[in-house]
Design an enzyme around this catalytic site. Structure first.
Site, mmCIF file in Angstrom:
data_model
loop_
_atom_site.group_PDB
_atom_site.id
_atom_site.type_symbol
_atom_site.label_atom_id
_atom_site.label_comp_id
_atom_site.label_asym_id
_atom_site.label_seq_id
_atom_site.Cartn_x
_atom_site.Cartn_y
_atom_site.Cartn_z
ATOM 1 N N LEU A 64 2.628 2.147 2.460
ATOM 2 C CA LEU A 64 2.534 3.445 2.470
ATOM 3 C C LEU A 64 3.961 4.005 2.366
ATOM 4 O O LEU A 64 5.037 3.209 2.120
ATOM 5 C CB LEU A 64 2.134 3.847 3.890
ATOM 6 C CG LEU A 64 1.047 3.820 4.326
ATOM 7 C CD1 LEU A 64 0.741 4.088 5.802
ATOM 8 C CD2 LEU A 64 -0.080 4.653 3.558
ATOM 9 N N PRO A 65 4.397 5.237 1.935
ATOM 10 C CA PRO A 65 5.928 5.646 2.010
ATOM 11 C C PRO A 65 6.535 5.650 3.285
ATOM 12 O O PRO A 65 7.189 6.653 3.600
ATOM 13 C CB PRO A 65 5.839 6.990 1.378
ATOM 14 C CG PRO A 65 4.431 7.629 1.738
ATOM 15 C CD PRO A 65 3.521 6.323 1.959
ATOM 16 N N CYS A 66 6.832 4.555 3.912
ATOM 17 C CA CYS A 66 7.355 4.367 5.207
ATOM 18 C C CYS A 66 8.950 4.735 5.049
ATOM 19 O O CYS A 66 9.589 5.130 5.852
ATOM 20 C CB CYS A 66 7.244 3.162 5.856
ATOM 21 S SG CYS A 66 5.474 2.597 6.145
ATOM 22 N N HIS A 67 9.396 4.505 3.692
ATOM 23 C CA HIS A 67 10.842 4.964 3.631
ATOM 24 C C HIS A 67 11.386 6.294 3.748
ATOM 25 O O HIS A 67 12.278 6.620 3.886
ATOM 26 C CB HIS A 67 11.047 4.466 2.117
ATOM 27 C CG HIS A 67 10.509 4.924 1.077
ATOM 28 N ND1 HIS A 67 9.332 4.767 0.737
ATOM 29 C CD2 HIS A 67 10.898 5.866 0.293
ATOM 30 C CE1 HIS A 67 8.895 5.412 -0.285
ATOM 31 N NE2 HIS A 67 9.852 6.296 -0.513
ATOM 32 N N ARG A 68 10.100 7.058 3.820
ATOM 33 C CA ARG A 68 10.271 8.451 3.874
ATOM 34 C C ARG A 68 10.629 9.192 5.390
ATOM 35 O O ARG A 68 10.588 10.446 5.571
ATOM 36 C CB ARG A 68 9.294 9.247 3.054
ATOM 37 C CG ARG A 68 9.234 9.048 1.742
ATOM 38 C CD ARG A 68 8.171 9.639 1.081
ATOM 39 N NE ARG A 68 8.213 9.216 -0.541
ATOM 40 C CZ ARG A 68 6.826 9.073 -1.187
ATOM 41 N NH1 ARG A 68 5.817 9.528 -0.649
ATOM 42 N NH2 ARG A 68 6.909 8.860 -2.364
#
Length: 110
Positions: A64-68
């Site tokens: 998932l785009p956890c960096h966001r």
């Protein structure tokens, strides 16, 4: 560890995890949101730290785009140097203090 007065049952914890993963999957490219906002959207506004733990320890969450997801001041996760690089690749701007420019990039769904 903090003792939350509103502890979750195991079923609530599973629902929270699923909700967190679903919310994070919706964050658009070039935008960020906060751990606290994800927790509030999942119905547990006092559990922002649990959002971080969910993203860190749930198998498959790395897809998932956890960096966001950043903290309320726009700071990134400690010890994850690649997070800034991933955000910059998406066009996210940073202020001189190294924090995400939240005024420009905060995602708050309707």
């Amino acid at each position: 560890m903090k003792d939350y007065p509103d502890k979750m049952t195991p079923e609530q914890a599973r629902t929270f995890r699923d909700d967190v993963l679903n919310i994070v999957s919706q964050i658009p490219r070039g935008r960020v949101t906060t751990y606290g906002y994800v927790a509030a959207l999942a119905g547990w506004p006092s559990h922002s730290r649990m959002v971080g733990r969910t993203l860190r320890y749930t198998p498959g969450a790395e897809l998932l785009p956890c960096h966001r997801v950043v903290n309320g001041e726009g700071r990134m996760a400690p010890g994850w140097s690649r997070q800034r690089l991933l955000l910059e690749e998406e066009g996210v701007a940073f202020k001189s203090n190294g924090h995400v420019d939240m005024k420009r990039h905060l995602w708050e769904p309707e």
